[in-house]
Design a protein around this motif. Structure first.
Motif, PDB file in Angstrom:
ATOM      1  N   ASP A  13       0.778  -1.237   0.000  1.00 35.51           N
ATOM      2  CA  ASP A  13       0.000   0.000   0.000  1.00 35.51           C
ATOM      3  C   ASP A  13       0.812   1.290   0.000  1.00 35.51           C
ATOM      4  O   ASP A  13       0.272   2.357  -0.257  1.00 35.51           O
ATOM      5  CB  ASP A  13      -0.993   0.009   1.159  1.00 35.51           C
ATOM      6  N   ALA A  63      -4.867  -4.424  -1.056  1.00 42.50           N
ATOM      7  CA  ALA A  63      -3.777  -3.608  -0.534  1.00 42.50           C
ATOM      8  C   ALA A  63      -3.275  -4.246   0.752  1.00 42.50           C
ATOM      9  O   ALA A  63      -4.052  -4.847   1.503  1.00 42.50           O
ATOM     10  CB  ALA A  63      -4.263  -2.188  -0.262  1.00 42.50           C
ATOM     11  N   HIS A 135      -8.075  -3.058  -2.822  1.00 44.42           N
ATOM     12  CA  HIS A 135      -7.339  -1.826  -3.093  1.00 44.42           C
ATOM     13  C   HIS A 135      -8.326  -0.706  -3.391  1.00 44.42           C
ATOM     14  O   HIS A 135      -9.281  -0.906  -4.135  1.00 44.42           O
ATOM     15  CB  HIS A 135      -6.389  -2.036  -4.286  1.00 44.42           C
TER      16      HIS A 135
END
Length: 136
Positions: A13, A63, A135
């Protein structure tokens, strides 16, 4: 349509946006090249132009922070899943051979992972990716 299999890509991330996109593209290509049954048929538009085939099923992108990425990697290895990895040092290379050499130079436990892809039975992939957010 619900598939019995799942394609999951996990990206660290804290990467720059261009790095996230690059890692995702490389990892998706690994699944496409390594698991032929995930590919659909070629496309054709109404004018008769042909287009390359794509995955026959969705690809979910997650993520993770570095610790979670390492944890997912360990789970996937323990379950002997089909996995692709992308490590930090691959950002410094410019070709496939150097990428493979870079990965070969580190042990699984010491990999500076920035992303990975996992493919397999839906339930197994769900357990490996448990707790990760999609994500944004």
């Amino acid at each position: 349509m619900r598939f019995d299999t799942k394609i999951g890509i996990v990206v660290r991330d804290d990467l720059a946006v261009w790095q996230k996109l690059n890692v995702t593209a490389f990892l998706a290509s690994a699944v496409a090249g390594g698991v032929p049954e995930v590919m659909g048929e070629p496309y054709e538009d109404g004018s008769g132009n042909s287009y390359l085939p794509m995955f026959r099923q969705p690809v979910l992108v997650y993520a993770a922070d570095p610790e979670a990425l390492t944890r997912v990697h360990g789970r996937a290895l323990a379950r002997e899943m089909d996995i692709a990895v992308y490590i930090e040092d691959m950002f410094k290379t410019g070709n496939d051979q150097d990428n493979r050499n870079t990965v070969r130079a580190v042990t699984a436990e010491a990999m500076p992972l920035v992303g990975l892809a996992v493919y397999g039975a839906r339930n197994a992939v769900d357990k490996i990716l448990k707790g990760l957010p999609l994500h944004p």
